[in-house]
Design a protein around this motif. Structure first.
Motif, PDB file in Angstrom:
ATOM      1  N   SER A  20       0.843  -1.198   0.000  1.00  0.00           N
ATOM      2  CA  SER A  20       0.000   0.000   0.000  1.00  0.00           C
ATOM      3  C   SER A  20       0.879   1.249   0.000  1.00  0.00           C
ATOM      4  CB  SER A  20      -0.939   0.008   1.207  1.00  0.00           C
ATOM      5  OG  SER A  20      -0.211   0.053   2.401  1.00  0.00           O
ATOM      6  N   ASN A  21       0.509   2.195  -0.834  1.00  0.00           N
ATOM      7  CA  ASN A  21       1.262   3.441  -0.927  1.00  0.00           C
ATOM      8  C   ASN A  21       0.685   4.433   0.074  1.00  0.00           C
ATOM      9  OD1 ASN A  21       3.245   5.108  -1.888  1.00  0.00           O
ATOM     10  ND2 ASN A  21       2.136   5.731  -3.715  1.00  0.00           N
ATOM     11  N   ILE A  22       1.553   5.092   0.809  1.00  0.00           N
ATOM     12  CA  ILE A  22       1.123   6.106   1.759  1.00  0.00           C
ATOM     13  C   ILE A  22       1.861   7.405   1.442  1.00  0.00           C
ATOM     14  CG2 ILE A  22       0.516   4.483   3.597  1.00  0.00           C
ATOM     15  CD1 ILE A  22       3.261   5.140   4.900  1.00  0.00           C
ATOM     16  N   TYR A  23       1.339   8.506   1.933  1.00  0.00           N
ATOM     17  CA  TYR A  23       1.921   9.822   1.716  1.00  0.00           C
ATOM     18  C   TYR A  23       2.178  10.461   3.075  1.00  0.00           C
ATOM     19  CZ  TYR A  23       0.178   9.153  -3.007  1.00  0.00           C
ATOM     20  OH  TYR A  23      -0.060   8.650  -4.253  1.00  0.00           O
ATOM     21  N   ARG A  24       3.397  10.985   3.254  1.00  0.00           N
ATOM     22  CA  ARG A  24       3.765  11.619   4.511  1.00  0.00           C
ATOM     23  C   ARG A  24       4.537  12.902   4.218  1.00  0.00           C
ATOM     24  NH1 ARG A  24       0.496   8.357   5.618  1.00  0.00           N
ATOM     25  NH2 ARG A  24       0.562   6.776   7.245  1.00  0.00           N
ATOM     26  N   ASP A  25       4.542  13.784   5.196  1.00  0.00           N
ATOM     27  CA  ASP A  25       5.263  15.045   5.066  1.00  0.00           C
ATOM     28  C   ASP A  25       6.323  15.095   6.160  1.00  0.00           C
ATOM     29  OD1 ASP A  25       5.945  17.505   4.074  1.00  0.00           O
ATOM     30  OD2 ASP A  25       4.157  18.549   4.791  1.00  0.00           O
ATOM     31  N   TYR A  26       7.573  15.126   5.755  1.00  0.00           N
ATOM     32  CA  TYR A  26       8.702  15.189   6.680  1.00  0.00           C
ATOM     33  C   TYR A  26       9.341  16.562   6.541  1.00  0.00           C
ATOM     34  CZ  TYR A  26       8.198  10.101   6.391  1.00  0.00           C
ATOM     35  OH  TYR A  26       7.712   8.823   6.398  1.00  0.00           O
ATOM     36  N   ILE A  27       9.447  17.278   7.642  1.00  0.00           N
ATOM     37  CA  ILE A  27      10.010  18.624   7.597  1.00  0.00           C
ATOM     38  C   ILE A  27      11.517  18.560   7.864  1.00  0.00           C
ATOM     39  CG2 ILE A  27       9.460  19.079  10.020  1.00  0.00           C
ATOM     40  CD1 ILE A  27       8.864  22.015   9.178  1.00  0.00           C
ATOM     41  N   HIS A  28      12.272  19.257   7.059  1.00  0.00           N
ATOM     42  CA  HIS A  28      13.730  19.319   7.222  1.00  0.00           C
ATOM     43  C   HIS A  28      14.047  20.173   8.458  1.00  0.00           C
ATOM     44  CE1 HIS A  28      17.879  20.616   6.443  1.00  0.00           C
ATOM     45  NE2 HIS A  28      17.986  19.442   5.831  1.00  0.00           N
ATOM     46  N   VAL A  57       5.818  13.310   0.411  1.00  0.00           N
ATOM     47  CA  VAL A  57       6.397  12.270  -0.429  1.00  0.00           C
ATOM     48  C   VAL A  57       5.572  11.000  -0.266  1.00  0.00           C
ATOM     49  CG1 VAL A  57       8.044  11.480   1.340  1.00  0.00           C
ATOM     50  CG2 VAL A  57       8.546  11.093  -1.080  1.00  0.00           C
ATOM     51  N   ASP A  58       5.463  10.232  -1.329  1.00  0.00           N
ATOM     52  CA  ASP A  58       4.777   8.953  -1.224  1.00  0.00           C
ATOM     53  C   ASP A  58       5.790   7.843  -0.964  1.00  0.00           C
ATOM     54  OD1 ASP A  58       5.564   9.232  -4.127  1.00  0.00           O
ATOM     55  OD2 ASP A  58       4.739   7.206  -4.176  1.00  0.00           O
ATOM     56  N   LYS A  59       5.337   6.791  -0.313  1.00  0.00           N
ATOM     57  CA  LYS A  59       6.232   5.708   0.089  1.00  0.00           C
ATOM     58  C   LYS A  59       6.928   5.077  -1.116  1.00  0.00           C
ATOM     59  CE  LYS A  59       4.783   1.589   1.361  1.00  0.00           C
ATOM     60  NZ  LYS A  59       4.192   0.470   2.111  1.00  0.00           N
ATOM     61  N   ASN A  60       6.190   4.829  -2.186  1.00  0.00           N
ATOM     62  CA  ASN A  60       6.800   4.184  -3.348  1.00  0.00           C
ATOM     63  C   ASN A  60       7.912   5.036  -3.950  1.00  0.00           C
ATOM     64  OD1 ASN A  60       5.069   2.033  -2.992  1.00  0.00           O
ATOM     65  ND2 ASN A  60       3.608   2.713  -4.529  1.00  0.00           N
ATOM     66  N   GLY A  61       7.683   6.334  -4.046  1.00  0.00           N
ATOM     67  CA  GLY A  61       8.717   7.231  -4.560  1.00  0.00           C
ATOM     68  C   GLY A  61       9.919   7.292  -3.638  1.00  0.00           C
ATOM     69  N   LEU A  62       9.658   7.299  -2.332  1.00  0.00           N
ATOM     70  CA  LEU A  62      10.740   7.322  -1.350  1.00  0.00           C
ATOM     71  C   LEU A  62      11.574   6.044  -1.440  1.00  0.00           C
ATOM     72  CD1 LEU A  62      12.154   8.615   1.096  1.00  0.00           C
ATOM     73  CD2 LEU A  62      10.417   7.527   2.536  1.00  0.00           C
ATOM     74  N   LEU A  63      10.916   4.892  -1.504  1.00  0.00           N
ATOM     75  CA  LEU A  63      11.642   3.621  -1.587  1.00  0.00           C
ATOM     76  C   LEU A  63      12.503   3.549  -2.843  1.00  0.00           C
ATOM     77  CD1 LEU A  63       8.841   1.155  -0.421  1.00  0.00           C
ATOM     78  CD2 LEU A  63      10.882   1.832   0.868  1.00  0.00           C
ATOM     79  N   THR A  64      11.930   3.943  -3.961  1.00  0.00           N
ATOM     80  CA  THR A  64      12.676   3.907  -5.227  1.00  0.00           C
ATOM     81  C   THR A  64      13.879   4.840  -5.177  1.00  0.00           C
ATOM     82  OG1 THR A  64      10.666   3.360  -6.439  1.00  0.00           O
ATOM     83  CG2 THR A  64      12.489   4.270  -7.723  1.00  0.00           C
ATOM     84  N   THR A  65      13.702   6.032  -4.644  1.00  0.00           N
ATOM     85  CA  THR A  65      14.809   6.982  -4.559  1.00  0.00           C
ATOM     86  C   THR A  65      15.885   6.485  -3.595  1.00  0.00           C
ATOM     87  OG1 THR A  65      13.309   8.803  -5.067  1.00  0.00           O
ATOM     88  CG2 THR A  65      15.423   9.374  -4.073  1.00  0.00           C
ATOM     89  N   MET A  66      15.485   5.920  -2.472  1.00  0.00           N
ATOM     90  CA  MET A  66      16.466   5.379  -1.515  1.00  0.00           C
ATOM     91  C   MET A  66      17.214   4.196  -2.126  1.00  0.00           C
ATOM     92  SD  MET A  66      16.357   7.430   1.047  1.00  0.00           S
ATOM     93  CE  MET A  66      16.853   6.776   2.626  1.00  0.00           C
TER      94      MET A  66
END
Length: 134
Positions: A20-28, A57-66
């Motif tokens: 499942s794809n989730i969306y979260r906001d992480y502040i720098h 950011v969405d989880k799938n995009g984050l995983l792919t970038t990592m």
């Protein structure tokens, strides 16, 4: 999620996560400091002000970038949704932009902030061992 990703990278393990794809906001930290400074300098007020980045950011995009940047190995599967006291939230971030009324202008997206802070954390030789002695 972020700590699980960093642990997997540091220990060269395969992260297992739900499909499942989730969306979260992480502040720098720089943006958080900017927001706190602006609020401390503002006239006193009794109100809620939400933190936010330039974009979540969405989880799938984050995983792919990592995976691309740090060699993360991950596997997605149809796993049961974990128990959450307040219920499952696909999109968990605020749309309230009241902080802009105080002059807040975030500089970083969630993805950019996570990448910068991950690079710093992973560069520490004993990053995982120091936090979790065996």
């Amino acid at each position: 999620l972020i700590t699980d990703i960093l642990r997997a990278i540091k220990t060269n393990a395969t992260l297992q996560t739900s499909s499942s794809n989730i969306y979260r906001d992480y502040i720098h930290p720089t943006d958080l400091y900017q927001l706190i400074s602006l609020l401390l300098d503002a006239p006193k007020a009794n109100m809620a002000v939400d933190c936010y980045s330039l974009a979540p950011v969405d989880k799938n995009g984050l995983l792919t970038t990592m995976q691309e940047k740090f060699g993360l190995k991950f596997k997605t599967a149809k796993l049961p949704i974990s128990v959450n006291a307040t219920g499952y939230k696909q999109k968990y971030y605020s749309l309230c932009r009241r902080a802009a009324d105080f002059g807040y202008k975030p500089e970083f997206t969630s993805l950019a902030g996570v990448l910068m802070e991950s690079e710093k954390a992973l560069a520490q030789p004993n990053f995982w061992q120091a936090a979790h002695p065996i």
